[in-house]
Scaffold this motif. Structure first.
Motif, PDB file in Angstrom:
ATOM      1  N   GLY A  38       0.803  -1.214   0.000  1.00  0.00           N
ATOM      2  CA  GLY A  38       0.000   0.000   0.000  1.00  0.00           C
ATOM      3  C   GLY A  38       0.840   1.271   0.000  1.00  0.00           C
ATOM      4  O   GLY A  38       0.462   2.263   0.627  1.00  0.00           O
ATOM      5  N   ILE A  39       1.943   1.237  -0.669  1.00  0.00           N
ATOM      6  CA  ILE A  39       2.864   2.378  -0.676  1.00  0.00           C
ATOM      7  C   ILE A  39       2.259   3.542  -1.462  1.00  0.00           C
ATOM      8  O   ILE A  39       1.727   3.368  -2.559  1.00  0.00           O
ATOM      9  N   ARG A  40       2.361   4.720  -0.853  1.00  0.00           N
ATOM     10  CA  ARG A  40       1.869   5.961  -1.472  1.00  0.00           C
ATOM     11  C   ARG A  40       2.918   7.045  -1.271  1.00  0.00           C
ATOM     12  O   ARG A  40       3.631   7.063  -0.276  1.00  0.00           O
ATOM     13  N   ASN A  41       2.966   7.967  -2.209  1.00  0.00           N
ATOM     14  CA  ASN A  41       3.802   9.153  -2.066  1.00  0.00           C
ATOM     15  C   ASN A  41       3.069  10.149  -1.178  1.00  0.00           C
ATOM     16  O   ASN A  41       1.863  10.015  -0.962  1.00  0.00           O
ATOM     17  N   PRO A  42       3.773  11.164  -0.670  1.00  0.00           N
ATOM     18  CA  PRO A  42       3.117  12.151   0.195  1.00  0.00           C
ATOM     19  C   PRO A  42       1.888  12.821  -0.435  1.00  0.00           C
ATOM     20  O   PRO A  42       0.957  13.178   0.278  1.00  0.00           O
ATOM     21  N   PRO A  47       3.386   5.223  -6.495  1.00  0.00           N
ATOM     22  CA  PRO A  47       4.563   5.203  -7.359  1.00  0.00           C
ATOM     23  C   PRO A  47       4.502   4.011  -8.322  1.00  0.00           C
ATOM     24  O   PRO A  47       4.089   2.922  -7.934  1.00  0.00           O
ATOM     25  N   GLU A  48       4.887   4.256  -9.572  1.00  0.00           N
ATOM     26  CA  GLU A  48       4.859   3.179 -10.563  1.00  0.00           C
ATOM     27  C   GLU A  48       5.893   2.107 -10.225  1.00  0.00           C
ATOM     28  O   GLU A  48       5.615   0.912 -10.293  1.00  0.00           O
ATOM     29  N   LEU A  49       7.088   2.547  -9.886  1.00  0.00           N
ATOM     30  CA  LEU A  49       8.178   1.651  -9.494  1.00  0.00           C
ATOM     31  C   LEU A  49       8.857   2.241  -8.262  1.00  0.00           C
ATOM     32  O   LEU A  49       8.589   3.381  -7.880  1.00  0.00           O
ATOM     33  N   LEU A  50       9.775   1.495  -7.672  1.00  0.00           N
ATOM     34  CA  LEU A  50      10.410   1.950  -6.439  1.00  0.00           C
ATOM     35  C   LEU A  50      11.113   3.291  -6.606  1.00  0.00           C
ATOM     36  O   LEU A  50      11.037   4.149  -5.724  1.00  0.00           O
ATOM     37  N   ASP A  55       9.611   9.312  -0.527  1.00  0.00           N
ATOM     38  CA  ASP A  55      10.101   9.191   0.853  1.00  0.00           C
ATOM     39  C   ASP A  55      11.392   8.360   0.831  1.00  0.00           C
ATOM     40  O   ASP A  55      11.373   7.153   0.571  1.00  0.00           O
ATOM     41  N   GLY A  56      12.506   9.016   1.126  1.00  0.00           N
ATOM     42  CA  GLY A  56      13.809   8.362   1.059  1.00  0.00           C
ATOM     43  C   GLY A  56      13.950   7.157   1.980  1.00  0.00           C
ATOM     44  O   GLY A  56      14.470   6.113   1.585  1.00  0.00           O
ATOM     45  N   ALA A  57      13.491   7.284   3.205  1.00  0.00           N
ATOM     46  CA  ALA A  57      13.603   6.185   4.171  1.00  0.00           C
ATOM     47  C   ALA A  57      12.742   5.001   3.744  1.00  0.00           C
ATOM     48  O   ALA A  57      13.169   3.841   3.812  1.00  0.00           O
ATOM     49  N   ALA A  58      11.518   5.287   3.282  1.00  0.00           N
ATOM     50  CA  ALA A  58      10.634   4.221   2.813  1.00  0.00           C
ATOM     51  C   ALA A  58      11.219   3.560   1.568  1.00  0.00           C
ATOM     52  O   ALA A  58      11.125   2.335   1.400  1.00  0.00           O
ATOM     53  N   PHE A  59      11.839   4.368   0.710  1.00  0.00           N
ATOM     54  CA  PHE A  59      12.472   3.813  -0.487  1.00  0.00           C
ATOM     55  C   PHE A  59      13.585   2.849  -0.105  1.00  0.00           C
ATOM     56  O   PHE A  59      13.679   1.749  -0.658  1.00  0.00           O
ATOM     57  N   ASP A  60      14.451   3.264   0.828  1.00  0.00           N
ATOM     58  CA  ASP A  60      15.568   2.404   1.238  1.00  0.00           C
ATOM     59  C   ASP A  60      15.065   1.053   1.739  1.00  0.00           C
ATOM     60  O   ASP A  60      15.608   0.001   1.374  1.00  0.00           O
ATOM     61  N   LYS A  61      14.031   1.080   2.564  1.00  0.00           N
ATOM     62  CA  LYS A  61      13.465  -0.166   3.101  1.00  0.00           C
ATOM     63  C   LYS A  61      12.860  -1.012   1.985  1.00  0.00           C
ATOM     64  O   LYS A  61      13.120  -2.217   1.882  1.00  0.00           O
TER      65      LYS A  61
END
Length: 137
Positions: A38-42, A47-50, A55-61
């Protein structure tokens, strides 16, 4: 009917298709991960792909977890192998293109394809689009 592509061109086309196919599988894993988590941008967009995550921290994870899934599926090794095959096919395309180029042009291009990635890709593209039935081997 005479073929308009030679073996070198066909091998290059197959190598490009293999890389695209493996990359597509990896992208599908990313899309599925984004959907399941359920990833969403602010701004609320999905997001289509990672790499589209803001969100940088969410991206890293997410990147770490997706990478583990991709490695476990064997796709990382598969992509590395496919890219090596493509690189070899590109070298053959350049070699073939230079072999049929006029001597004066050949000397200039031999240096340019080693030093300039844009020139390298242009030579590959020109050789790929070449109607091989018009060239004597």
């Amino acid at each position: 009917m005479k073929s308009t592509m030679n073996k070198i061109q066909k091998n290059y086309m197959a190598a490009k298709a293999l890389v695209a196919q493996v990359e597509s599988q990896q992208e599908e894993i990313e899309r599925k991960y984004i959907s399941e988590k359920g990833i969403r941008n602010p701004d609320g967009s999905v997001p289509e792909l990672l790499y589209c995550m803001e969100d940088g921290a969410a991206f890293d994870k997410a990147n770490e977890e997706c990478s583990a899934i991709i490695v476990a599926a064997g796709l990382e090794n598969e992509l590395n192998t496919a890219r090596a095959i493509l690189k070899a096919a590109e070298e053959k395309m350049i070699e073939y293109g230079l072999s049929i180029a006029p001597a004066g042009v050949r000397e200039v291009l031999q240096k340019a394809v080693k030093e300039n990635a844009c020139t390298r890709m242009k030579v590959i593209d020109l050789v790929f689009r070449l109607d091989a039935s018009t060239v004597r081997m």
